[in-house]
Design a protein around this motif. Sequence first.
Motif, PDB file in Angstrom:
ATOM      1  N   LEU A 127       0.910  -1.139  -0.040  1.00  0.00           N
ATOM      2  CA  LEU A 127       0.008  -0.064  -0.118  1.00  0.00           C
ATOM      3  C   LEU A 127       1.098   1.274   0.014  1.00  0.00           C
ATOM      4  N   ASP A 128       0.318   2.049  -0.764  1.00  0.00           N
ATOM      5  CA  ASP A 128       1.274   3.536  -0.838  1.00  0.00           C
ATOM      6  C   ASP A 128       0.144   4.740  -0.463  1.00  0.00           C
ATOM      7  N   GLY A 129       0.740   5.536   0.003  1.00  0.00           N
ATOM      8  CA  GLY A 129      -0.005   6.881   0.365  1.00  0.00           C
ATOM      9  C   GLY A 129      -0.324   7.544  -0.831  1.00  0.00           C
ATOM     10  N   HIS A 130      -1.561   8.074  -1.148  1.00  0.00           N
ATOM     11  CA  HIS A 130      -1.863   8.635  -2.557  1.00  0.00           C
ATOM     12  C   HIS A 130      -1.327  10.060  -2.176  1.00  0.00           C
ATOM     13  N   GLY A 131      -0.896  10.693  -3.184  1.00  0.00           N
ATOM     14  CA  GLY A 131      -0.569  12.200  -3.172  1.00  0.00           C
ATOM     15  C   GLY A 131       0.112  12.739  -1.641  1.00  0.00           C
ATOM     16  N   PHE A 132       0.805  11.800  -1.098  1.00  0.00           N
ATOM     17  CA  PHE A 132       1.663  12.034   0.084  1.00  0.00           C
ATOM     18  C   PHE A 132       2.653  13.078   0.273  1.00  0.00           C
ATOM     19  N   THR A 133       3.125  13.540  -0.969  1.00  0.00           N
ATOM     20  CA  THR A 133       4.173  14.583  -0.833  1.00  0.00           C
ATOM     21  C   THR A 133       3.601  15.771  -0.693  1.00  0.00           C
TER      22      THR A 133
ATOM     23  N   SER B 215       8.687   5.212   4.700  1.00  0.00           N
ATOM     24  CA  SER B 215       8.082   6.531   3.939  1.00  0.00           C
ATOM     25  C   SER B 215       6.558   6.196   4.094  1.00  0.00           C
ATOM     26  N   ASP B 216       5.924   6.496   2.745  1.00  0.00           N
ATOM     27  CA  ASP B 216       4.450   6.394   3.151  1.00  0.00           C
ATOM     28  C   ASP B 216       3.846   5.113   2.545  1.00  0.00           C
ATOM     29  N   GLU B 217       4.781   4.085   2.552  1.00  0.00           N
ATOM     30  CA  GLU B 217       4.286   2.704   2.076  1.00  0.00           C
ATOM     31  C   GLU B 217       4.167   1.635   3.107  1.00  0.00           C
TER      32      GLU B 217
HETATM   33 MG   LIG Z   1       2.747   7.613  -2.090  1.00  0.00          MG
END
Ligand SMILES: [Mg+2]
Length: 259
Positions: free
Chosen positions: A31-37, A76-78
């Motif tokens: 899973l990866d955060g969407h638009g996390f930057t 990170s965001d994953e």
């Molecule tokens: Mg992401």
Amino acid sequence: MRPPDFEARMRAGECFHDVRMLPAAWAVLRLDGHGFTRFTGRRYEKPFDAAFHDQMIAAAGRLLERFQGLYAYTESDEISILLPRGWDLFDRELEKAASLSASLAGSVFSIACGEPVQFDSRVWLGARDEDVVDYFRWRQADATRCALNGWSYWTLRKAGRNAAEATAALHGKPVGFKHDLLRAHGIYFNDLPLWQRRGTGLYWERFAKEGFDPIRGVAVSTIRRRLKVDRELPMKREYGLLVGRLMDGAGSGDSRRTA
Ligand SMILES: [Mg+2]
Ligand SMILES: Nc1nc2c(ncn2[C@@H]2O[C@H](COP(=O)(O)OP(=O)(O)O)[C@@H](O)[C@H]2O)c(=O)[nH]1
């Protein structure tokens, strides 16, 4: 058109519904955060924020429990969740596994941070045990690379460079250059917290819970399991050995014995 034919024609449009993970293959949900930057840029310390990482750990823990995984890894965001080889929840349907994992991570994280966020989710399949070890070493190497890049970039930004200047200064530069750059600013990369450089692992560990059986009047010791959050993961070969032990089921399962 007869109602059953109509139903069948409509159902035929659900063409991905029958896609299942290969039986007996190792599966990892990533899973990866969407638009996390953008999202993290507004709310969290850069390049690393302990509260952000704790919220990722909370989501990883819920996924590990809900999906009955063997191991969760977050950087990170994953988040990666290793499923047991014989995993049979949701009949191994891909759509169910991907959509339910993404929605669980999104809801746990949103409640923790107080703002709606989304995750995407994909499935990785591996045939051999070595593939799983390679997978987790790959993600950990990504964590180390991103930590060095993130620290280098934000050190330059905090020293007054704008985004374009910081990016240009680091473009194509080798690892040693970035270590030197950090050192020139008093930052020793190898002294930074391990969770930033290697990510955090979550797995089940067994522990003995002492109790008393009132019917037999004897002390009993029950082996239970609890989630261990490992913020000091080993790396490279040692990390591969840890992943190998977790694949063998070390840490999973409850049992009961009398003291
Ligand atoms: Mg992401
Ligand atoms: N501020 C901050 N940002 C973070 C932290 N951990 C991860 N991120 C950011 O999360 C983003 C993850 O990268 P990626 O998934 O490619 O970006 P996305 O497509 O915008 O979600 C990067 O921009 C990281 O800098 C953190 O602890 N603090």
